[in-house]
Each structure stands twice: as structure tokens, then as C-alpha cells.
Enzyme design. Structure first.
Site, PDB file in Angstrom:
ATOM      1  N   GLU A  87     -37.735  35.239   1.989  1.00 15.73           N
ATOM      2  CA  GLU A  87     -37.192  34.912   3.307  1.00 15.73           C
ATOM      3  C   GLU A  87     -36.189  35.986   3.708  1.00 15.73           C
ATOM      4  O   GLU A  87     -35.824  36.097   4.867  1.00 15.73           O
ATOM      5  CB  GLU A  87     -36.510  33.532   3.250  1.00 15.73           C
TER       6      GLU A  87
ATOM      7  N   CYS B 104     -39.167  29.056   2.087  1.00 15.49           N
ATOM      8  CA  CYS B 104     -39.139  28.928   0.615  1.00 15.49           C
ATOM      9  C   CYS B 104     -40.522  28.705   0.018  1.00 15.49           C
ATOM     10  O   CYS B 104     -40.684  28.679  -1.199  1.00 15.49           O
ATOM     11  CB  CYS B 104     -38.220  27.774   0.218  1.00 15.49           C
TER      12      CYS B 104
ATOM     13  N   HIS C  36     -39.036  22.192  -5.292  1.00 20.23           N
ATOM     14  CA  HIS C  36     -38.162  23.175  -4.650  1.00 20.23           C
ATOM     15  C   HIS C  36     -36.767  22.559  -4.586  1.00 20.23           C
ATOM     16  O   HIS C  36     -36.606  21.416  -4.165  1.00 20.23           O
ATOM     17  CB  HIS C  36     -38.669  23.495  -3.243  1.00 20.23           C
TER      18      HIS C  36
HETATM   19  N1  CAA Z   1     -18.555  12.312  -4.554  1.00 16.49           N
HETATM   20  C1  CAA Z   1     -19.890  12.213  -4.784  1.00 16.49           C
HETATM   21  N2  CAA Z   1     -20.812  12.435  -3.820  1.00 16.49           N
HETATM   22  C2  CAA Z   1     -20.376  12.790  -2.597  1.00 16.49           C
HETATM   23  C3  CAA Z   1     -18.993  12.915  -2.313  1.00 16.49           C
HETATM   24  C4  CAA Z   1     -18.073  12.657  -3.354  1.00 16.49           C
HETATM   25  N3  CAA Z   1     -16.760  12.778  -3.181  1.00 16.49           N
HETATM   26  N4  CAA Z   1     -18.872  13.280  -1.024  1.00 16.49           N
HETATM   27  C5  CAA Z   1     -20.128  13.365  -0.505  1.00 16.49           C
HETATM   28  N5  CAA Z   1     -21.022  13.072  -1.463  1.00 16.49           N
HETATM   29  C6  CAA Z   1     -22.489  13.057  -1.366  1.00 16.49           C
HETATM   30  C7  CAA Z   1     -23.017  12.431  -0.092  1.00 16.49           C
HETATM   31  O1  CAA Z   1     -23.074  11.014  -0.191  1.00 16.49           O
HETATM   32  C8  CAA Z   1     -24.363  13.086   0.013  1.00 16.49           C
HETATM   33  O2  CAA Z   1     -25.258  12.473  -0.881  1.00 16.49           O
HETATM   34  P1  CAA Z   1     -26.524  11.648  -0.314  1.00 16.49           P
HETATM   35  O3  CAA Z   1     -27.331  12.625   0.475  1.00 16.49           O
HETATM   36  O4  CAA Z   1     -27.229  11.213  -1.552  1.00 16.49           O
HETATM   37  O5  CAA Z   1     -25.977  10.567   0.513  1.00 16.49           O
HETATM   38  C9  CAA Z   1     -24.114  14.469  -0.532  1.00 16.49           C
HETATM   39  O6  CAA Z   1     -22.910  14.407  -1.276  1.00 16.49           O
HETATM   40  C10 CAA Z   1     -23.939  15.521   0.557  1.00 16.49           C
HETATM   41  O7  CAA Z   1     -22.979  15.027   1.452  1.00 16.49           O
HETATM   42  P2  CAA Z   1     -23.213  15.164   3.007  1.00 16.49           P
HETATM   43  O8  CAA Z   1     -24.592  14.686   3.374  1.00 16.49           O
HETATM   44  O9  CAA Z   1     -22.074  14.568   3.738  1.00 16.49           O
HETATM   45  O10 CAA Z   1     -23.164  16.754   3.119  1.00 16.49           O
HETATM   46  P3  CAA Z   1     -23.125  17.689   4.363  1.00 16.49           P
HETATM   47  O11 CAA Z   1     -23.591  16.991   5.579  1.00 16.49           O
HETATM   48  O12 CAA Z   1     -21.780  18.323   4.435  1.00 16.49           O
HETATM   49  O13 CAA Z   1     -24.181  18.834   3.959  1.00 16.49           O
HETATM   50  C11 CAA Z   1     -26.445  19.504   3.589  1.00 16.49           C
HETATM   51  C12 CAA Z   1     -25.295  18.628   3.108  1.00 16.49           C
HETATM   52  C13 CAA Z   1     -26.995  18.958   4.925  1.00 16.49           C
HETATM   53  C14 CAA Z   1     -27.537  19.485   2.544  1.00 16.49           C
HETATM   54  C15 CAA Z   1     -25.939  20.971   3.800  1.00 16.49           C
HETATM   55  O14 CAA Z   1     -25.454  21.470   2.595  1.00 16.49           O
HETATM   56  C16 CAA Z   1     -26.998  21.896   4.341  1.00 16.49           C
HETATM   57  O15 CAA Z   1     -27.218  21.977   5.552  1.00 16.49           O
HETATM   58  N6  CAA Z   1     -27.665  22.670   3.451  1.00 16.49           N
HETATM   59  C17 CAA Z   1     -28.695  23.653   3.844  1.00 16.49           C
HETATM   60  C18 CAA Z   1     -30.006  22.996   4.229  1.00 16.49           C
HETATM   61  C19 CAA Z   1     -30.747  22.440   3.015  1.00 16.49           C
HETATM   62  O16 CAA Z   1     -30.504  22.797   1.884  1.00 16.49           O
HETATM   63  N7  CAA Z   1     -31.742  21.557   3.303  1.00 16.49           N
HETATM   64  C20 CAA Z   1     -32.553  21.006   2.245  1.00 16.49           C
HETATM   65  C21 CAA Z   1     -33.954  20.697   2.712  1.00 16.49           C
HETATM   66  S1  CAA Z   1     -34.678  22.125   3.517  1.00 16.49           S
HETATM   67  C22 CAA Z   1     -35.253  23.122   2.239  1.00 16.49           C
HETATM   68  O17 CAA Z   1     -35.396  22.689   1.141  1.00 16.49           O
HETATM   69  C23 CAA Z   1     -35.559  24.556   2.561  1.00 16.49           C
HETATM   70  C24 CAA Z   1     -34.385  25.378   2.102  1.00 16.49           C
HETATM   71  O18 CAA Z   1     -34.365  25.830   0.941  1.00 16.49           O
HETATM   72  C25 CAA Z   1     -33.313  25.605   3.068  1.00 16.49           C
END
Ligand code: CAA
Length: 391
Positions: A83, A115, A237
Site C-alpha cells: 500500500e 492490505c 489480517h
Molecule cells: N481498557 C481496556 N479497553 C479499552 C480501554 C481501557 N481503558 N479504553 C478503550 N478500550 C477498548 C474499547 O472498548 C475498544 O474495544 P472494543 O472495540 O472491543 O469495544 C478498543 O479499546 C478501542 O477503543 P475505541 O473504539 O474507543 O478506539 P478509537 O475509536 O479511539 O480507535 C480504531 C480505534 C477505530 C480501530 C482506530 O485505531 C483506527 O481508526 N484505526 C485504523 C483503522 C483500522 O485499523 N481498521 C481496522 C479494520 S480495516 C483493516 O483491517 C485494513 C487496515 O489494515 C487499515
């Protein structure tokens, strides 16, 4: 009639970057509870490239030991999946020719579909080898996950390359014939040509991944694939490692099985150890999960392993490999753990400075400082040409 030869992974090798950032550093500066990263995302650290590293240097470092072991006599094709393209026309793998002494009698192509492209390369390699079992294909998945600073995606960065030698009568794992496919036009993650970081709708990307995985599984089942219960383990993945657990939970539901946390843990343990400390390596991530499984699990001889490849945008493929007798003698477990443990830890300020480092675009002669202690480095850029050297 001749029997179709088995085709699959004959050798595999991993490389990553010179630097590593502990996610506790990121959590402290973002005022986030570190448990969100360690428990919520399942990530402890991420690889960070030095200014003299890119997908070519990682690809060369991953591929070099494979060529040392097997030579190039049967190599007819080199496929690089990424990518993180460094050029919109020229395939990154061509820069490997002088670095690795690749033969000129090869076809060389770069593949792109977020990916997923590493899996497309593996399947294309299998097709070429089915036609001529005497030839081998070098597949290299090499990527740097580089998100915008101060966004939720920042904690899911990382970098790595996995090189796979695909051949007939493979020494590590056979590719099984049935594949399940799914593709759809989805805007969950994309990177227009003018951007250095992707645009990502994080939560939508998770639901897109889950939906695509279920559809790929449905296609796989409809084509006479194995039952979920027949697999010894599953590699997913892993944009972050808890995504694998979400995906397997979803797959179990899709297959009509009541998800049980103990069964999910048993199916995935050993597949997340490397990704947890490397971060997202996009195309390489699935194959790093497989590397982790083979390196850490007990004897998997003759075990079928399910693999789910997902690339935003979106394409998903469910397929499987069967581990072959004697595979352990061909693994590179020590080299992989050395690549991981020899990374140099950096603090948050250094990480931010590296994140903001970009190659000059003025066409002048620019020499880069030496950072990496790996085998290959980007020495500079002159007249818009990247200049690589062997260290
Ligand atoms: N203790 C334990 N767990 C906690 C916590 C704490 N203190 N605080 C938050 N969490 C948990 C949340 O409950 C959540 O878990 P669940 O999903 O099981 O509920 C997890 O931590 C993440 O918290 P948020 O959802 O609030 O996190 P966020 O909104 O800030 O961001 C994300 C998470 C959306 C994945 C972000 O990191 C992101 O955008 N990442 C890039 C996109 C990505 O990786 N997408 C994955 C699918 S796409 C793909 O696979 C292709 C690729 O490679 C990009």
C-alpha cells in the site's frame, strides 16, 4: 494424466524497521489509559522506519536470506505487494535487482489492493507454478502503516515485510485449492495519490472488515470448503490484534456456531505475538500472523490453518494452508525474534520528528544520514531517483 503438484510456501522470512515506539509513550503523551492500547487494541509497540528505510529496504532485508538459501535458478517472477508505493509507475521490486542480484529473466510486478494484495500475489504465484512446477515465485509483502498524527488510528501504525518463496512441493505449507472471495466498493480506508496518510473511517472499517469476512466465508463454504471445526488455527489480517478476535467471533456466528471465548482463544493464540509488537504492516500482517503461529505453536504437521485476508476498499479472501511434515526445520524463528528485539527504542519526540520526515521533492542531490543497521539502506535521492546501498 500427470497429478497436479502441491504448491505453497517453501520459505518465509520477516524484516522490520530500525526503531520501535512503546505504546506507553504514546498513551502518556495523548493522555490515554495505556490499557486502551494494550487490552482494547491488543498492541504493545510499533515499528517506526528510520529516514533511510522504506518498503524497498525492508523487502530486500526480508528476501535476502531466502535467496541465500535457495538461489535464483528457478526464480521466474517477483511480485511485491504494498500500500506504501514509492512510485506511481515503477514496481518497487525492480530496485531489488541490483541489491539482491536478481536475474534479469524474471517478470516483476507491484500489486495493490490495500492490505489484501499480498494474498493476490500468493494466489497468482500458485497459478504460475501450477502451469510450470519447475519455476518459483518470490512474493514480498512490504508496508509502512503511517497514519495522521493525533488521530485514533495513530496507535495502529507499524511496519514490516514478509517475503515468501512460493513453489511446488513446498517445505512449509501447501495451499489448499478452495478459496472464498468477496469484493465491494467500500470507502472505509483509502489514500488518494496526493496524500501521505490514508483517510480512514475507523469504526466503519471494522464493520466493513467483519461483513467482508463473513461474505468470504460464505463463498468458501458454498464451494465445498472445510467446516470451521476442522481447522487447527486461524490467521487473520491484524490491523491491531484484537481485530482478529472480533473477526473470529463474527465468523463463528456466521457459521452458526455459538462463540465461546475459550474456543476463540485456542484458535488464535500464537497468531498475534509478532503483530502485537510490530503494529499494522498492512499486506504483511496476515503472513506475520502465520509466521507467529508456526514459530510459537506446538507441532502443526498436517494441520489445516484458515487464513482471512482483508484489504479495505474492500476485498476479502478466506483460504487455507496445510502444514507439511518437516516444516520446523525451515522456519527462521531466531532471525525473526532478533529482528524484533534489535530495534532501537525511541521516545515520543523522536517519533514525532521521524513521522514528519519526508524525502525532498526538489530534484536536487540529497544524502541521507545513516540510521539503520540493517543490510540495506536508502542512501539518498538525486534527480528524483532513490539511491539504495548495501551496508
Ligand atoms: N481498557 C481496556 N479497553 C479499552 C480501554 C481501557 N481503558 N479504553 C478503550 N478500550 C477498548 C474499547 O472498548 C475498544 O474495544 P472494543 O472495540 O472491543 O469495544 C478498543 O479499546 C478501542 O477503543 P475505541 O473504539 O474507543 O478506539 P478509537 O475509536 O479511539 O480507535 C480504531 C480505534 C477505530 C480501530 C482506530 O485505531 C483506527 O481508526 N484505526 C485504523 C483503522 C483500522 O485499523 N481498521 C481496522 C479494520 S480495516 C483493516 O483491517 C485494513 C487496515 O489494515 C487499515
Amino acid at each position: 494424466m500427470n497429478e497436479t503438484p502441491s504448491v505453497g510456501i517453501h520459505d518465509m522470512s520477516f524484516a522490520t524497521t530500525h526503531y520501535v515506539l512503546d505504546l506507553d509513550e504514546l498513551a502518556r503523551h495523548h493522555n490515554v489509559n495505556p490499557a486502551k492500547y494494550h487490552v482494547g487494541l491488543g498492541q504493545d509497540a510499533m515499528s517506526v522506519p528510520a529516514p533511510d528505510e522504506d518498503i524497498v529496504t525492508m523487502a530486500a532485508t526480508a528476501a535476502a536470506p531466502i535467496l541465500q538459501r535457495h538461489g535464483t535458478d528457478h526464480l521466474r517472477t517477483v511480485l511485491i505487494a504494498t500500500e506504501t508505493g514509492i512510485d506511481q509507475a515503477k514496481a518497487a521490486a525492480l530496485y531489488l535487482h541490483p541489491l539482491l542480484g536478481l536475474p534479469s529473466t524474471t517478470r516483476v510486478v507491484e500489486l495493490k489492493q490495500a492490505c489484501y494484495a499480498g494474498t493476490a500475489a500468493v494466489q497468482m504465484a500458485a497459478g504460475l507454478i501450477a502451469r510450470d512446477p519447475n519455476q518459483q515465485v518470490l512474493v514480498i509483502a512490504s508496508d509502512i502503516a503511517h497514519y495522521q498524527l493525533d488521530t485514533p488510528a495513530e496507535a495502529t501504525q507499524g511496519a514490516g515485510a514478509v517475503a515468501l518463496l512460493v513453489s511446488a512441493d513446498p517445505a512449509i505449507a501447501r495451499l489448499d485449492p478452495v478459496c472464498g472471495l468477496y469484493s465491494a466498493d467500500v470507502m472505509d480506508f483509502w489514500r488518494p495519490n496526493y496524500r501521505t496518510t490514508p483517510i480512514v473511517d475507523g469504526h466503519y472499517s471494522i464493520t466493513s472488515y467483519l461483513a467482508a469476512a463473513a461474505q468470504a466465508w460464505r463463498d468458501y463454504s458454498g464451494r465445498g470448503g472445510r467446516d470451521l471445526s476442522e481447522f487447527a488455527s486461524f490467521c487473520y489480517h491484524q490491523p491491531f490484534t484484537t481485530m482478529a478476535f472480533k473477526a473470529h467471533h463474527h465468523l463463528m456466528c456466521s457459521a452458526g456456531i455459538t462463540p465461546d471465548p475459550t474456543a476463540i482463544h485456542a484458535a488464535l493464540r500464537y497468531t498475534t505475538d509478532y503483530n502485537r509488537v510490530i503494529g499494522n504492516s498492512y499486506t504483511a500482517s496476515l503472513y506475520l500472523a502465520l509466521t507467529s503461529l508456526l514459530d510459537h505453536a506446538g507441532d502443526l504437521t498436517d494441520a489445516p490453518i484458515g487464513l482471512l485476508s482483508y484489504g479495505s476498499g474492500a476485498v476479502a479472501e478466506f483460504f487455507s494452508v496445510t502444514v507439511v511434515p518437516g516444516y520446523r526445520e525451515h522456519l527462521r524463528t531466531t532471525a525473526t525474534s532478533q529482528a524484533i528485539s534489535s530495534r532501537k527504542p525511541i521516545d515520543y519526540d523522536d517519533y514525532r520528528a521521524l513521522h514528519d520526515t519526508h524525502l525532498p521533492t526538489d530534484g536536487g542531490r540529497h544524502v541521507l544520514d545513516e540510521h539503520t543497521t540493517g543490510g540495506f539502506r536508502l542512501a539518498g535521492v538525486t534527480n528524483h531517483i532513490r539511491v539504495y546501498e548495501t551496508c
